[in-house]
Design a protein around this motif. Sequence first.
Motif, mmCIF file in Angstrom:
data_model
loop_
_atom_site.group_PDB
_atom_site.id
_atom_site.type_symbol
_atom_site.label_atom_id
_atom_site.label_comp_id
_atom_site.label_asym_id
_atom_site.label_seq_id
_atom_site.Cartn_x
_atom_site.Cartn_y
_atom_site.Cartn_z
ATOM 1 N N GLY A 28 0.966 -1.094 -0.065
ATOM 2 C CA GLY A 28 0.074 -0.045 -0.184
ATOM 3 C C GLY A 28 0.869 1.210 0.088
ATOM 4 N N PRO A 29 0.284 2.365 -0.495
ATOM 5 C CA PRO A 29 1.000 3.472 -0.400
ATOM 6 C C PRO A 29 1.608 4.015 0.973
ATOM 7 N N THR A 30 2.863 4.683 0.940
ATOM 8 C CA THR A 30 3.170 4.958 2.399
ATOM 9 C C THR A 30 2.967 6.544 2.542
ATOM 10 N N ASN A 31 2.685 7.239 1.346
ATOM 11 C CA ASN A 31 2.287 8.650 1.459
ATOM 12 C C ASN A 31 0.910 8.786 0.720
ATOM 13 N N ALA A 32 0.202 10.032 1.037
ATOM 14 C CA ALA A 32 -0.907 10.174 0.502
ATOM 15 C C ALA A 32 -1.128 11.776 0.157
ATOM 16 N N ASN A 33 -1.669 12.209 -0.879
ATOM 17 C CA ASN A 33 -1.976 13.402 -1.204
ATOM 18 C C ASN A 33 -3.384 13.786 -0.640
ATOM 19 N N ILE A 34 -3.501 15.098 0.162
ATOM 20 C CA ILE A 34 -4.783 15.497 0.769
ATOM 21 C C ILE A 34 -5.285 16.568 0.096
ATOM 22 N N SER A 35 -6.755 16.690 -0.024
ATOM 23 C CA SER A 35 -7.247 17.829 -0.260
ATOM 24 C C SER A 35 -8.770 17.900 0.691
ATOM 25 N N PHE A 36 -9.097 19.089 0.756
ATOM 26 C CA PHE A 36 -10.333 19.387 1.511
ATOM 27 C C PHE A 36 -11.299 20.029 0.820
ATOM 28 N N THR A 37 -12.671 19.516 1.139
ATOM 29 C CA THR A 37 -13.815 20.198 0.699
ATOM 30 C C THR A 37 -14.781 20.702 1.897
ATOM 31 N N PHE A 38 -15.409 21.845 1.518
ATOM 32 C CA PHE A 38 -16.362 22.471 2.660
ATOM 33 C C PHE A 38 -17.584 22.302 2.360
ATOM 34 N N SER A 39 -18.376 21.816 3.353
ATOM 35 C CA SER A 39 -19.801 21.944 2.834
ATOM 36 C C SER A 39 -20.433 22.657 3.853
ATOM 37 N N HIS A 40 -21.722 23.273 3.728
ATOM 38 C CA HIS A 40 -22.307 24.082 4.452
ATOM 39 C C HIS A 40 -23.739 23.868 4.852
ATOM 40 N N ASN A 41 -24.523 23.994 6.294
ATOM 41 C CA ASN A 41 -25.639 23.827 6.402
ATOM 42 C C ASN A 41 -26.293 24.615 7.708
ATOM 43 N N TRP A 42 -27.549 24.544 7.705
ATOM 44 C CA TRP A 42 -28.059 25.339 8.910
ATOM 45 C C TRP A 42 -28.980 24.036 9.587
ATOM 46 N N ASP A 43 -28.497 23.467 10.571
ATOM 47 C CA ASP A 43 -28.970 22.567 11.208
ATOM 48 C C ASP A 43 -29.694 21.404 10.254
ATOM 49 N N GLY A 44 -28.552 21.054 9.294
ATOM 50 C CA GLY A 44 -28.884 19.947 8.628
ATOM 51 C C GLY A 44 -29.323 20.331 7.020
ATOM 52 N N THR A 45 -30.014 21.534 6.842
ATOM 53 C CA THR A 45 -30.469 22.036 5.601
ATOM 54 C C THR A 45 -29.291 22.438 4.816
ATOM 55 N N THR A 46 -29.029 21.976 3.751
ATOM 56 C CA THR A 46 -27.704 22.183 3.037
ATOM 57 C C THR A 46 -27.852 23.947 2.489
ATOM 58 N N ILE A 47 -26.803 24.528 2.642
ATOM 59 C CA ILE A 47 -26.730 25.894 2.346
ATOM 60 C C ILE A 47 -25.566 26.096 1.254
ATOM 61 N N ASN A 48 -26.015 26.496 -0.030
ATOM 62 C CA ASN A 48 -25.238 26.732 -0.935
ATOM 63 C C ASN A 48 -25.345 27.877 -1.883
ATOM 64 N N SER A 49 -24.720 28.092 -2.749
ATOM 65 C CA SER A 49 -25.070 29.337 -3.699
ATOM 66 C C SER A 49 -26.461 29.220 -4.318
ATOM 67 N N LYS A 210 -17.418 20.009 7.597
ATOM 68 C CA LYS A 210 -18.908 20.469 7.474
ATOM 69 C C LYS A 210 -18.724 21.694 8.429
ATOM 70 N N MET A 211 -19.775 22.742 8.080
ATOM 71 C CA MET A 211 -19.928 23.912 8.939
ATOM 72 C C MET A 211 -21.405 24.156 9.055
ATOM 73 N N ASN A 212 -21.841 24.310 10.295
ATOM 74 C CA ASN A 212 -23.277 24.462 10.713
ATOM 75 C C ASN A 212 -23.302 25.705 11.048
ATOM 76 N N PHE A 213 -23.917 26.583 10.408
ATOM 77 C CA PHE A 213 -24.083 28.224 10.718
ATOM 78 C C PHE A 213 -24.876 28.604 12.028
ATOM 79 N N ALA A 214 -26.075 27.696 11.964
ATOM 80 C CA ALA A 214 -26.875 27.889 13.125
ATOM 81 C C ALA A 214 -26.027 27.923 14.688
ATOM 82 N N GLU A 215 -24.880 27.018 14.679
ATOM 83 C CA GLU A 215 -24.304 26.987 15.932
ATOM 84 C C GLU A 215 -23.523 28.371 16.211
ATOM 85 N N PHE A 216 -23.501 29.354 15.369
ATOM 86 C CA PHE A 216 -23.151 30.733 15.661
ATOM 87 C C PHE A 216 -24.081 31.311 16.556
#
Length: 257
Positions: A28-49, A210-216
Amino acid sequence: MKKILALLSFVLLFIACSEDKDDNILPGPTNANISFTFSHNWDGTTINSTNLQTEIVTNEHGEKMSMARIRYLISRLELVNENGDAYLFDDYKFTDLQDESTYSFTPVNNNIPTGNYTLKFIWGFNETDNIDGAYLDLNSASWNWPAMLGGGYHFLQFDGQYNVDTSAPSPFNFHNGTARVSDGVFEQNFAEINLSTPITITNNATIEVKMNFAEFFKNPNTWDLNVLDTPLMPNYDAQKMMQENVASVFSIGNITQ
């Protein structure tokens, strides 16, 4: 004697086949390339553009809200393994919910050993990085925090209206950055986010944050927009409440690899 020779031949053939089989197993690979993706919601309701400016949400205090703009910044993302070794990724992540191309982040130095990790990062910029006027892309995005309030950059711009179910809705400007204590006296207001959910990396991977704006608006401080709506940038207590509430906003989602 013939039986012994036949048995010996069988054993040698078995060993040879076993060795051939082992030779075909790729490590198996000993090293890995990493990327990040950010998703957004309000208490479970998806919020996007597609629904940012049309979705009506209700905060913990009971005000119905509409959202016009949400932009935020995080920096110093790093993965920490079970031995406490940290792998810091270059650059910062500026996200504008109106632009879905900003939802993903692939660091330049994204090659790390496979293994088990947790994720940590800075909400906004820490004191070392929050340098007034230092980042051309953020300057052009009008992301600067006023010098009279401590300079540097915003961590969050969240604008909209509340009490939208009444005949007299009001605007709010939920902006977060350096906290002004008094004239010429400022307090760093970034937060270190530590997400304890284990992340197992076995191959090249994309980590969903994941980012839940309701927590603010509810944890630990229940936010009353009728009292704290605008202006909040020069309000020390409001800035510290935002710093406390951001701790529960983020969580780990799917790991794709």
